[in-house]
Design a protein around this motif. Structure first.
Motif, short mmCIF file in Angstrom:
data_model
loop_
_atom_site.label_atom_id
_atom_site.label_comp_id
_atom_site.label_asym_id
_atom_site.label_seq_id
_atom_site.Cartn_x
_atom_site.Cartn_y
_atom_site.Cartn_z
N ILE A 81 -6.61 -4.51 -11.34
CA ILE A 81 -5.70 -4.77 -10.22
C ILE A 81 -5.30 -6.24 -10.25
O ILE A 81 -5.73 -6.99 -11.13
CB ILE A 81 -6.37 -4.44 -8.86
CG1 ILE A 81 -7.67 -5.25 -8.67
CG2 ILE A 81 -6.65 -2.95 -8.74
CD1 ILE A 81 -8.24 -5.20 -7.27
N ASP A 82 -4.49 -6.66 -9.28
CA ASP A 82 -4.14 -8.08 -9.04
C ASP A 82 -3.64 -8.81 -10.28
O ASP A 82 -4.05 -9.96 -10.54
CB ASP A 82 -5.36 -8.84 -8.49
CG ASP A 82 -5.89 -8.30 -7.18
OD1 ASP A 82 -5.31 -7.34 -6.66
OD2 ASP A 82 -6.89 -8.85 -6.67
N GLU A 135 -11.42 -11.83 -8.10
CA GLU A 135 -10.13 -11.12 -8.21
C GLU A 135 -9.01 -12.05 -7.76
O GLU A 135 -9.23 -13.23 -7.47
CB GLU A 135 -10.16 -9.86 -7.34
CG GLU A 135 -10.40 -10.16 -5.87
CD GLU A 135 -10.73 -8.93 -5.04
OE1 GLU A 135 -10.88 -7.85 -5.61
OE2 GLU A 135 -10.86 -9.09 -3.81
N HIS A 192 -7.80 -15.20 -0.93
CA HIS A 192 -6.68 -14.68 -1.72
C HIS A 192 -5.45 -15.60 -1.58
O HIS A 192 -4.43 -15.24 -0.97
CB HIS A 192 -6.32 -13.25 -1.29
CG HIS A 192 -5.63 -12.50 -2.38
ND1 HIS A 192 -6.15 -11.39 -2.97
CD2 HIS A 192 -4.46 -12.74 -3.02
CE1 HIS A 192 -5.32 -10.96 -3.91
NE2 HIS A 192 -4.28 -11.77 -3.96
N THR A 234 -12.72 -8.89 0.34
CA THR A 234 -11.64 -9.26 1.28
C THR A 234 -12.09 -9.22 2.74
O THR A 234 -11.30 -9.41 3.64
CB THR A 234 -10.41 -8.36 1.03
OG1 THR A 234 -9.29 -8.92 1.68
CG2 THR A 234 -10.65 -6.94 1.52
N PHE A 270 0.81 -1.22 0.00
CA PHE A 270 0.00 0.00 0.00
C PHE A 270 0.85 1.28 0.00
O PHE A 270 1.74 1.40 -0.83
CB PHE A 270 -1.03 -0.07 1.13
CG PHE A 270 -1.91 -1.27 0.94
CD1 PHE A 270 -3.01 -1.21 0.12
CD2 PHE A 270 -1.56 -2.50 1.49
CE1 PHE A 270 -3.77 -2.34 -0.14
CE2 PHE A 270 -2.33 -3.63 1.24
CZ PHE A 270 -3.42 -3.54 0.43
N ARG A 293 -4.49 -7.71 7.74
CA ARG A 293 -4.70 -9.03 7.13
C ARG A 293 -3.35 -9.73 7.13
O ARG A 293 -2.35 -9.16 6.71
CB ARG A 293 -5.29 -8.85 5.74
CG ARG A 293 -6.67 -8.13 5.79
CD ARG A 293 -7.18 -7.78 4.41
NE ARG A 293 -6.27 -6.90 3.73
CZ ARG A 293 -6.18 -6.79 2.40
NH1 ARG A 293 -6.95 -7.53 1.62
NH2 ARG A 293 -5.34 -5.96 1.84
C1 6LW Z 1 -6.28 -6.70 -3.43
C2 6LW Z 1 -7.57 -7.22 -3.90
C3 6LW Z 1 -8.49 -6.82 -2.84
O1 6LW Z 1 -5.48 -6.25 -4.45
O2 6LW Z 1 -7.86 -6.06 -1.91
O3 6LW Z 1 -10.59 -6.63 -1.94
C4 6LW Z 1 -6.76 -5.57 -2.56
N1 6LW Z 1 -9.72 -7.02 -2.80
O4 6LW Z 1 -7.53 -8.58 -4.15
C5 6LW Z 1 -5.79 -5.05 -1.62
O5 6LW Z 1 -5.27 -6.05 -0.77
#
Ligand code: 6LW
Length: 519
Positions: A124-125, A181, A242, A201, A36, A276
């Motif tokens: 993202i990801d 994701e 994840h 998440t 971050f 997390r």
């Molecule tokens: C991550 C994504 C997520 O890139 O949170 O809620 C983000 N999803 O998978 C940050 O950790």
């Protein structure tokens, strides 16, 4: 082979280390996490046994790789992927400050890592898969822009220059959970397996799987989905998801994934403030050839068989004397802190901070360095030498979630007098709860944490501790403060509105995990 039975009910990397991603090179494992708005970015760890991890560096150590100016808290570097191919490590991720994807590469995991190769790939990801036939795939979630459908998209990529070689194609929409994701593609036997995160998440987090004989599908959803989720369970670890899979040299399969530990405080509602964290679980294969993480609905604390140690080496108390040429790897600053704001006093030992115009209340780069709180029960203390020269110059010890949620005990100058203060900032509420005159030149500042409270105190060197206020941990949790990060224990200085010439010298900092049964 020396096989042992292993059960891991604690995080393998405790504290704010989310979105773990793993790869193995012969007998060494490497693991990275998202970072971050913190600098340097993307910590990288090595392990020989999957259980005990040592940080060996960061993938992003230069501003040319990690521009964070103006980046909101909990934005910046999102979930990264690490893969090894033909003598090179590749790390791919998103900087959400500009919402751009890029990869860097290195021959040694400690670095140096290359400058970014920027990609024409949205979302993202992003993840990479090096197929044995030479094709390389980039895989990531879509549906963020325009009317694109939510789901997992994929294309072929040229790793020499990052150019896409094919159109981006939707390959799977998941099982219906929100936010499909964090995908990773693998070839296992004759099948391509796709593992993704769904459900968001938070507490509905899960991992789902699909497979196909071809890299672009059609993908068949695993009949046992979700292959990991604690969403229906009163387990002390929640929000598991994840994940990334790795095969050990002995053939056993393992998954790393994120989870949260709501603080064990009766009748307080669910709050997690340690961020997390990274967990490990064995992966079992069903007779019909599907991976299940743990037993899917209870992955943490599951027993696996493999060549792994039964126990994690306990965490030791650490005292930092700041007498090396660089800060220890677990220390971070915020965004892009200018070099003139800090130095290390190698001769005497000390982290010297010069406050700038930013305070802890700003989403900027205050003169701040911190390390993560990794244990519910712990104690952090620091010896500070500081003589403020102007009104509102300040230096101290902070428990920091983000610029809107933090507590600190600090030395400052008020109405011409040197004062010690304890302040709490919770959203739009803030207050200096306690203050007192203070004359001596050095002070030890301490915070003691349990799952419910942060208790602050100060003392003269060799003197007794003077209790000086406390604040609830739950008010610094993600449930209260929002975002994707966790609590840091930090040292800081602030110039009270402009750059300060008064040096705040932190001669040492001690972090001691408590030994009250929380690892
Ligand atoms: C991550 C994504 C997520 O890139 O949170 O809620 C983000 N999803 O998978 C940050 O950790």
């Amino acid at each position: 082979m020396n096989q042992s039975i292993c059960t891991y009910s604690e995080p393998i990397i405790p504290g704010f280390y989310p979105d773990p991603n793993i790869c193995r090179v012969e007998s060494d494992y490497y693991l990275i996490t998202s970072s971050f708005q913190y600098f340097p970015g993307v910590p990288i760890f090595r392990s020989r046994d999957l259980v005990n991890w040592t940080q060996i560096g960061h993938c992003l150590t230069r501003r040319s790789q990690l521009e964070l100016e103006g980046c909101l808290s909990s934005m910046g570097i999102f979930a990264p992927t690490l893969r090894y191919h033909n003598g090179r490590f590749y790390m791919i991720t998103t900087n959400t400050r500009s919402f751009r994807n890029f990869y860097v590469w290195a021959e040694q995991p400690e670095g140096p890592w290359s400058d970014p190769v920027w990609l024409d790939w949205p979302g993202i990801d992003p993840s990479l898969f090096f197929d044995e036939d030479g094709h390389v795939y980039i895989t990531g979630p879509g549906g963020f822009l325009g009317d694109e459908q939510a789901g997992i998209y994929q294309a072929e990529i040229d790793m020499k220059n990052g150019e896409l070689l094919t159109e981006r194609r939707l390959i799977w929409t998941g099982t219906g959970g929100k936010a499909p994701e964090g995908p990773h593609l693998y070839r296992i036997g004759s099948q391509y397996y796709l593992i993704i995160a769904e459900g968001g998440t938070e507490y509905g987090h899960m991992v789902t799987a699909a497979r196909s004989e071809r890299p672009y599908g059609p993908f068949e959803s695993c009949p046992h989905n979700p292959i990991l989720s604690h969403r229906s369970l009163g387990h002390p670890v929640q929000a598991t998801g994840h994940a990334d899979l790795v095969q050990a040299q002995d053939g056993s399969w393992w998954a790393v994934f994120l989870g949260i530990r709501p603080a064990p405080v009766p009748f307080a509602g669910l709050h997690h403030h340690l961020g997390r964290e990274t967990f490990l679980s064995p992966v079992f294969w069903t007779e019909d050839g599907w991976p299940i993480i743990g037993d899917a609905s209870e992955a943490v604390g599951r027993t696996g068989t493999g060549n792994l140690p039964a126990d994690k080496t306990p965490f030791e108390e650490t005292t930092y004397h700041f007498n090396q040429s660089a800060l220890p790897l677990e220390w971070n600053s915020l965004r892009n802190l200018p070099e003139e704001c800090w130095k290390l006093d190698q001769e005497r030992g000390g982290l010297i901070l010069y406050g700038n115009e930013a305070t802890l209340d700003d989403a900027g780069s205050p003169a701040f360095f911190g390390r993560r709180q990794q244990h519910f029960h712990c104690e952090a203390s620091a010896l500070l030498e500081f003589c403020p020269e102007r009104e509102a110059e300040e230096a101290g010890l902070t428990v920091y979630m983000n610029e809107r949620f933090h507590y600190e005990i600090a030395l400052t100058q008020k109405a011409g007098r040197r004062r010690i203060i304890f302040r709490r900032r919770i959203g739009t509420l803030w207050k200096v709860e306690h203050e007192a005159d203070y004359e001596a030149n050095s002070i030890i500042l301490t915070v003691k944490a349990d799952p419910k409270w942060y208790e602050f105190s100060y003392s003269m060197p060799e003197g007794p501790a003077v209790p000086f206020g406390r604040g609830e941990c739950s008010l610094l949790s993600s449930e209260t403060a929002g975002g994707f990060t966790g609590v840091y224990l930090g040292l800081y200085a602030s110039g009270g509105g402009s750059a300060s010439s008064a040096a705040a010298a932190f001669r040492w900092f001690r972090y001691a995990p408590g030994h009250l049964g929380d690892s």
